[in-house]
Design a protein around this motif. Sequence first.
Motif, PDB file in Angstrom:
ATOM      1  N   MET A   1       0.784  -1.207   0.528  1.00  0.00           N
ATOM      2  CA  MET A   1       0.675  -0.386  -0.025  1.00  0.00           C
ATOM      3  C   MET A   1       0.754   1.357   0.351  1.00  0.00           C
ATOM      4  N   LEU A   2       1.755   1.005   0.921  1.00  0.00           N
ATOM      5  CA  LEU A   2       2.740   2.195   0.912  1.00  0.00           C
ATOM      6  C   LEU A   2       3.566   3.010  -0.476  1.00  0.00           C
ATOM      7  N   ALA A   3       4.016   1.519  -1.064  1.00  0.00           N
ATOM      8  CA  ALA A   3       4.636   1.900  -2.341  1.00  0.00           C
ATOM      9  C   ALA A   3       3.578   2.392  -3.065  1.00  0.00           C
ATOM     10  N   GLU A   4       1.920   1.746  -2.782  1.00  0.00           N
ATOM     11  CA  GLU A   4       1.293   2.080  -4.472  1.00  0.00           C
ATOM     12  C   GLU A   4       0.717   3.685  -4.159  1.00  0.00           C
ATOM     13  N   ALA A   5       0.986   4.239  -2.643  1.00  0.00           N
ATOM     14  CA  ALA A   5       0.255   5.896  -2.700  1.00  0.00           C
ATOM     15  C   ALA A   5       2.068   6.418  -2.942  1.00  0.00           C
ATOM     16  N   LEU A   6       2.342   5.907  -2.915  1.00  0.00           N
ATOM     17  CA  LEU A   6       3.724   6.790  -3.689  1.00  0.00           C
ATOM     18  C   LEU A   6       3.600   7.036  -5.213  1.00  0.00           C
ATOM     19  N   ARG A   7       4.068   5.885  -5.034  1.00  0.00           N
ATOM     20  CA  ARG A   7       3.432   6.040  -7.343  1.00  0.00           C
ATOM     21  C   ARG A   7       2.461   7.010  -7.149  1.00  0.00           C
ATOM     22  N   LEU A   8       1.655   7.013  -6.487  1.00  0.00           N
ATOM     23  CA  LEU A   8       0.327   7.629  -6.898  1.00  0.00           C
ATOM     24  C   LEU A   8       0.856   9.239  -6.774  1.00  0.00           C
ATOM     25  N   GLY A   9       1.290   9.546  -5.754  1.00  0.00           N
ATOM     26  CA  GLY A   9       1.576  11.148  -5.253  1.00  0.00           C
ATOM     27  C   GLY A   9       0.678  10.701  -4.355  1.00  0.00           C
ATOM     28  N   VAL A  10       0.810  10.177  -3.578  1.00  0.00           N
ATOM     29  CA  VAL A  10       0.278  10.350  -2.122  1.00  0.00           C
ATOM     30  C   VAL A  10       0.895  10.381  -1.681  1.00  0.00           C
ATOM     31  N   LEU A  17      -3.487   8.289   5.996  1.00  0.00           N
ATOM     32  CA  LEU A  17      -3.473   7.726   7.499  1.00  0.00           C
ATOM     33  C   LEU A  17      -3.490   6.125   7.040  1.00  0.00           C
ATOM     34  N   VAL A  18      -1.968   5.735   7.695  1.00  0.00           N
ATOM     35  CA  VAL A  18      -2.174   4.028   7.541  1.00  0.00           C
ATOM     36  C   VAL A  18      -1.852   3.188   8.880  1.00  0.00           C
ATOM     37  N   THR A  19      -2.870   2.446   8.681  1.00  0.00           N
ATOM     38  CA  THR A  19      -2.908   1.594  10.121  1.00  0.00           C
ATOM     39  C   THR A  19      -3.025   0.327   9.901  1.00  0.00           C
ATOM     40  N   ALA A  20      -2.511  -0.548  10.695  1.00  0.00           N
ATOM     41  CA  ALA A  20      -2.144  -2.049  10.470  1.00  0.00           C
ATOM     42  C   ALA A  20      -3.032  -2.652  11.635  1.00  0.00           C
ATOM     43  N   GLY A  21      -3.689  -3.781  11.928  1.00  0.00           N
ATOM     44  CA  GLY A  21      -4.816  -4.571  12.613  1.00  0.00           C
ATOM     45  C   GLY A  21      -3.441  -5.443  13.474  1.00  0.00           C
ATOM     46  N   SER A  22      -2.279  -4.727  12.960  1.00  0.00           N
ATOM     47  CA  SER A  22      -1.592  -6.779  14.106  1.00  0.00           C
ATOM     48  C   SER A  22       0.034  -6.140  13.308  1.00  0.00           C
ATOM     49  N   ASP A  23       0.797  -5.672  14.988  1.00  0.00           N
ATOM     50  CA  ASP A  23       1.883  -5.011  15.066  1.00  0.00           C
ATOM     51  C   ASP A  23       3.180  -6.347  14.511  1.00  0.00           C
ATOM     52  N   ALA A  24       3.102  -6.628  13.425  1.00  0.00           N
ATOM     53  CA  ALA A  24       3.884  -7.506  12.566  1.00  0.00           C
ATOM     54  C   ALA A  24       5.507  -6.960  12.187  1.00  0.00           C
ATOM     55  N   GLN A  25       6.416  -7.328  12.462  1.00  0.00           N
ATOM     56  CA  GLN A  25       8.071  -7.139  11.826  1.00  0.00           C
ATOM     57  C   GLN A  25       7.770  -5.624  10.925  1.00  0.00           C
ATOM     58  N   GLN A  26       6.855  -6.427   9.988  1.00  0.00           N
ATOM     59  CA  GLN A  26       6.998  -5.516   8.679  1.00  0.00           C
ATOM     60  C   GLN A  26       6.448  -4.439   9.223  1.00  0.00           C
ATOM     61  N   THR A  27       5.491  -3.807   9.856  1.00  0.00           N
ATOM     62  CA  THR A  27       4.802  -2.672  10.289  1.00  0.00           C
ATOM     63  C   THR A  27       6.263  -1.268  11.008  1.00  0.00           C
ATOM     64  N   ARG A  28       7.079  -2.094  11.413  1.00  0.00           N
ATOM     65  CA  ARG A  28       8.026  -1.120  12.322  1.00  0.00           C
ATOM     66  C   ARG A  28       9.363  -0.759  11.060  1.00  0.00           C
ATOM     67  N   ILE A  29       9.536  -1.927  10.333  1.00  0.00           N
ATOM     68  CA  ILE A  29      10.562  -2.082   8.895  1.00  0.00           C
ATOM     69  C   ILE A  29       9.855  -0.953   8.444  1.00  0.00           C
ATOM     70  N   ALA A  30       8.788  -0.431   8.127  1.00  0.00           N
ATOM     71  CA  ALA A  30       8.352   0.207   6.770  1.00  0.00           C
ATOM     72  C   ALA A  30       8.465   1.482   6.848  1.00  0.00           C
ATOM     73  N   SER A  31       8.357   1.665   5.282  1.00  0.00           N
ATOM     74  CA  SER A  31       8.579   3.121   5.661  1.00  0.00           C
ATOM     75  C   SER A  31       7.773   4.546   5.055  1.00  0.00           C
ATOM     76  N   PRO A  32       7.344   5.151   5.921  1.00  0.00           N
ATOM     77  CA  PRO A  32       7.278   5.656   7.096  1.00  0.00           C
ATOM     78  C   PRO A  32       6.622   4.390   7.993  1.00  0.00           C
ATOM     79  N   ALA A  33       6.588   3.754   9.030  1.00  0.00           N
ATOM     80  CA  ALA A  33       7.066   2.931   9.425  1.00  0.00           C
ATOM     81  C   ALA A  33       5.025   3.121  10.457  1.00  0.00           C
ATOM     82  N   ILE A  34       4.342   1.664  10.316  1.00  0.00           N
ATOM     83  CA  ILE A  34       3.090   2.040  10.324  1.00  0.00           C
ATOM     84  C   ILE A  34       2.483   1.847  11.711  1.00  0.00           C
ATOM     85  N   THR A  35       1.183   2.727  11.870  1.00  0.00           N
ATOM     86  CA  THR A  35       1.235   2.435  13.258  1.00  0.00           C
ATOM     87  C   THR A  35      -0.644   1.314  13.437  1.00  0.00           C
TER      88      THR A  35
END
Length: 80
Positions: A1-10, A17-35
């Motif tokens: 989702m973050l890559a697509e937002a970047l591609r669309l200029g969002v 605002l982006v949130t996740a329903g699980s605190d998986a490792q990917q949420t911490r290492i994403a850029s920006p880190a995901i709530t």
Amino acid sequence: MLAEALRLGVAVPDDLLVTAGSDAQQTRIASPAITALDLAPEESGRAAVELLIARLNGEPADGPVVIPARLHVRASTGPA
């Protein structure tokens, strides 16, 4: 989702605002880190098994089981 937002200029979190329903490792290492919302899956599973065993043994339910969730606010939603 973050890559697509970047591609669309969002911009995240300025435009989206982006949130996740699980605190998986990917949420911490994403850029920006995901709530993320940590629903304590191990504790939830343990409580469910204990309740099931009690019910199978004919014991009544003690009432609702409350397991606290924890919100990890990160850069994908801006400052808290």
